[in-house]
Design a protein around this motif. Structure first.
Motif, mmCIF file in Angstrom:
data_model
loop_
_atom_site.group_PDB
_atom_site.id
_atom_site.type_symbol
_atom_site.label_atom_id
_atom_site.label_comp_id
_atom_site.label_asym_id
_atom_site.label_seq_id
_atom_site.Cartn_x
_atom_site.Cartn_y
_atom_site.Cartn_z
ATOM 1 N N TYR A 76 -48.175 15.088 33.689
ATOM 2 C CA TYR A 76 -47.151 14.302 34.377
ATOM 3 C C TYR A 76 -45.779 14.965 34.211
ATOM 4 O O TYR A 76 -45.005 15.064 35.166
ATOM 5 C CB TYR A 76 -47.116 12.880 33.821
ATOM 6 N N GLY A 77 -45.478 15.421 32.985
ATOM 7 C CA GLY A 77 -44.213 16.094 32.743
ATOM 8 C C GLY A 77 -44.086 17.371 33.541
ATOM 9 O O GLY A 77 -43.012 17.688 34.067
ATOM 10 N N LEU A 78 -45.199 18.131 33.658
ATOM 11 C CA LEU A 78 -45.184 19.365 34.451
ATOM 12 C C LEU A 78 -44.939 19.059 35.926
ATOM 13 O O LEU A 78 -44.181 19.764 36.609
ATOM 14 C CB LEU A 78 -46.513 20.101 34.279
ATOM 15 N N LYS A 79 -45.568 17.979 36.411
ATOM 16 C CA LYS A 79 -45.380 17.587 37.806
ATOM 17 C C LYS A 79 -43.934 17.190 38.068
ATOM 18 O O LYS A 79 -43.347 17.558 39.082
ATOM 19 C CB LYS A 79 -46.319 16.429 38.139
ATOM 20 N N ARG A 80 -43.352 16.419 37.126
ATOM 21 C CA ARG A 80 -41.952 16.012 37.263
ATOM 22 C C ARG A 80 -41.019 17.223 37.261
ATOM 23 O O ARG A 80 -40.055 17.283 38.013
ATOM 24 C CB ARG A 80 -41.580 15.063 36.118
ATOM 25 N N VAL B 167 -37.461 21.018 40.189
ATOM 26 C CA VAL B 167 -37.159 22.378 40.655
ATOM 27 C C VAL B 167 -37.163 22.430 42.177
ATOM 28 O O VAL B 167 -36.276 23.042 42.812
ATOM 29 C CB VAL B 167 -38.176 23.380 40.072
ATOM 30 N N GLY B 168 -38.146 21.772 42.801
ATOM 31 C CA GLY B 168 -38.216 21.740 44.255
ATOM 32 C C GLY B 168 -37.004 21.059 44.869
ATOM 33 O O GLY B 168 -36.450 21.534 45.875
ATOM 34 N N ALA B 169 -36.598 19.936 44.264
ATOM 35 C CA ALA B 169 -35.419 19.221 44.767
ATOM 36 C C ALA B 169 -34.160 20.068 44.618
ATOM 37 O O ALA B 169 -33.300 20.093 45.514
ATOM 38 C CB ALA B 169 -35.264 17.897 44.025
ATOM 39 N N GLU B 170 -34.044 20.789 43.505
ATOM 40 C CA GLU B 170 -32.875 21.639 43.270
ATOM 41 C C GLU B 170 -32.826 22.788 44.271
ATOM 42 O O GLU B 170 -31.770 23.108 44.831
ATOM 43 C CB GLU B 170 -32.925 22.185 41.842
ATOM 44 N N LEU B 171 -33.993 23.403 44.537
ATOM 45 C CA LEU B 171 -34.046 24.490 45.514
ATOM 46 C C LEU B 171 -33.720 23.995 46.913
ATOM 47 O O LEU B 171 -33.032 24.673 47.695
ATOM 48 C CB LEU B 171 -35.429 25.148 45.486
ATOM 49 N N ALA B 172 -34.237 22.785 47.240
ATOM 50 C CA ALA B 172 -33.950 22.215 48.565
ATOM 51 C C ALA B 172 -32.463 21.925 48.720
ATOM 52 O O ALA B 172 -31.870 22.160 49.788
ATOM 53 C CB ALA B 172 -34.764 20.931 48.764
ATOM 54 N N ALA B 173 -31.837 21.418 47.651
ATOM 55 C CA ALA B 173 -30.399 21.120 47.698
ATOM 56 C C ALA B 173 -29.590 22.401 47.878
ATOM 57 O O ALA B 173 -28.613 22.443 48.636
ATOM 58 C CB ALA B 173 -29.983 20.396 46.423
ATOM 59 N N GLN B 174 -29.996 23.465 47.170
ATOM 60 C CA GLN B 174 -29.292 24.743 47.299
ATOM 61 C C GLN B 174 -29.448 25.317 48.708
ATOM 62 O O GLN B 174 -28.492 25.866 49.283
ATOM 63 C CB GLN B 174 -29.823 25.732 46.261
ATOM 64 N N ALA B 175 -30.664 25.192 49.258
ATOM 65 C CA ALA B 175 -30.888 25.694 50.624
ATOM 66 C C ALA B 175 -30.055 24.911 51.627
ATOM 67 O O ALA B 175 -29.476 25.489 52.572
ATOM 68 C CB ALA B 175 -32.376 25.595 50.968
#
Length: 376
Positions: free
Chosen positions: A348-352, A357-365
Motif C-alpha cells: 500500500y505504501g509503495l502504491k501511494r 510521484v505520478g501526481a508530481e510529474l503530472a503537475a510539472q508537465a
C-alpha cells in the motif's frame, strides 16, 4: 515542498503504526474464531490470559524467558540483514552451552574471571560452528539453509556422544539425569531478587547490551552499511568495493557468536550445568521472533516478551481445560498475521508513493505546458 515532505513523513508514521495494529487485530480475531471452533469462550480465555500474565511471578517468568528469546532473535536477525537464513542457531547455542559448561565445571578460578571465560568460550564455539556454513557458502556455493540444518544434526550427535557418563558426562544419584559437572557457585551469574515473585536473571543486562551493540553496529558504522548493502544486492555491493565473500563469512561468525550466548542465561542463571533436559528449539523460536520484530532490536524485544507471555498464559489455559495445542495455534497465527500485515502495508505504501510521484510529474508537465503557452 515542505508541505509535501511533511505529508510524506506523516504517512510513513501512520503506515509504521498500521502494520502492527492490523496484525494484532487479525491475530485476535482469528484466535477467537479458533477458540469458538473448539467450543470455548474467547473472551473468558483472553481475560484469563491477561489476569494471569500480569501477576508478578508471571512477569518475572516472562522476562527471564524473553532474555533467552531475545538473544536468539538477534542472532537470527544478523543473518536476515545479510539475506542469510541461519537455521543453525539451535545447534550453535546448544554446542556452545555444552562446551562452556564443561569449561565452567573444570575451572577453579574466582567468579569474576570464570564467568567472562565461560561467556567468551560460548561465543567462540558458536562463532566457529556458524563459520563452517559461511565458508561452505563462499567456497563451494552450499546453501546456508542446507549446511546449518546438517550442522544442527551433527551438533546434536556430538553432544549426545560426549555427554554420556563414560565420556564427559555424569549420572545423577537417581539415575535419570545425565549432565556435565555442575558449575561452582562462584561461577553463577547474579540475579535480582524480587521476593515472592522469584529472581530476575541478571543476564538480561547482557541481552540489552547485545541489542544496543546490534543497533549501533548495523545502523551507525561502515561495517553495518556494507552488511546491509550486501543483503540488498550483492552485485551492487561488490561494484562499490565491498568484499562480499568476506562479509558473508563475517556475518555468519557474528550470528554464531550471538547464538553462543543464547544458552548462557539458562546455564549461568538457572541450571548451572548442561543436562539432557537442556532447552531445545530456541533457535527456531528466534526465527519467529526476528520475523515478528522485523529485525529491529526494539521490535525483537517486544516479540520476545510476547512469546514469553504466550508461553506462560497458554500453559495456564491448559490447566483451565483448554486444548494444549492452542499455544502453537496462537503463535503460528501471530507470525502469519505479522508477515501478511507488513506485506500488505508495504504494498500500500509503495502504491501511494507511485501515486505521489505520478501526481508530481503530472503537475510539472502541466506547469511546463502552461509556461510554453504563455511564452507562445
Amino acid at each position: 515542498m515542505n508541505k509535501l515532505t511533511s505529508r510524506i513523513d506523516k504517512e510513513r508514521v501512520l503506515l509504521a503504526v498500521a502494520a502492527p495494529a492490523l496484525a494484532l487485530v487479525a491475530a485476535v480475531v482469528i484466535t477467537a474464531l479458533v477458540l469458538l471452533a473448539t467450543g470455548k469462550d474467547p473472551f473468558a480465555a483472553f481475560g484469563d490470559m491477561l489476569t494471569y500474565g500480569s501477576a508478578s511471578d508471571s512477569q518475572v517468568y516472562i522476562l527471564n524467558k524473553a532474555t533467552t528469546y531475545y538473544l536468539a532473535g538477534i542472532a537470527v536477525a544478523i543473518g536476515f540483514r545479510m539475506n542469510l537464513f541461519n537455521i543453525g542457531v539451535d545447534g550453535q547455542y546448544r554446542l556452545a552451552a555444552f562446551v562452556a559448561a564443561l569449561l565452567g565445571g573444570a575451572l577453579t578460578a574466582p567468579g569474576w574471571l570464570a564467568i567472562p571465560l565461560i561467556i567468551l568460550c560460548a561465543m567462540a564455539v558458536g562463532a566457529l560452528w556458524a563459520s563452517i556454513a559461511g565458508i561452505l557458502k563462499v567456497t563451494r556455493g552450499v546453501s546456508e539453509v542446507i549446511s546449518t540444518i546438517m550442522l544442527n544434526a551433527i551438533a546434536t550427535a556430538v553432544i549426545g556422544y560426549l555427554i554420556q557418563p563414560e565420556q564427559l558426562g555424569q549420572l545423577d544419584k537417581a539415575g535419570t539425569l545425565v549432565s556435565t559437572k555442575p558449575l561452582p557457585e562462584g561461577s553463577w551469574f547474579f540475579a535480582f531478587d524480587t521476593g515472592a515473585a522469584g529472581e530476575v536473571w541478571g543476564f538480561v543486562l547482557i541481552a540489552i547490551l547485545v541489542g544496543v551493540l546490534y543497533w549501533f553496529t548495523l545502523g551507525r558504522t561502515r561495517f553495518g552499511f556494507d552488511l546491509r548493502a550486501v543483503g540488498q544486492s550483492e552485485s551492487a555491493a561488490a561494484a562499490s568495493g565491498v568484499n562480499v565473500k568476506r562479509m558473508i563469512v563475517t556475518s555468519m561468525i557474528l550470528s554464531g557468536a550471538v547464538a553462543g550466548l543464547v544458552g548462557m542465561p539458562t546455564l549461568l542463571n538457572d541450571s548451572h550445568q548442561f543436562a539432557n533436559d537442556f532447552p531445545l528449539g530456541i533457535g527456531f523460536t528466534g526465527i519467529a521472533i526476528a520475523l515478528l520484530g522485523r529485525n529491529h532490536p526494539i521490535g525483537i524485544a517486544l516479540g520476545a516478551l510476547l512469546w514469553g507471555f504466550l508461553e506462560r498464559t497458554t500453559s495456564h489455559l491448559e490447566l483451565q481445560g483448554y486444548d494444549k495445542e492452542i499455544l502453537g495455534v496462537i503463535q503460528g497465527v501471530i507470525v502469519l498475521c505479522v508477515v501478511i500485515a507488513y506485506e500488505v502495508v508495504r504494498r500500500y505504501g509503495l502504491k501511494r508513493q507511485q501515486q505521489r510521484v505520478g501526481a508530481e510529474l503530472a503537475a510539472q508537465a502541466a506547469a511546463r505546458t502552461e509556461k510554453q503557452e504563455v511564452a507562445g
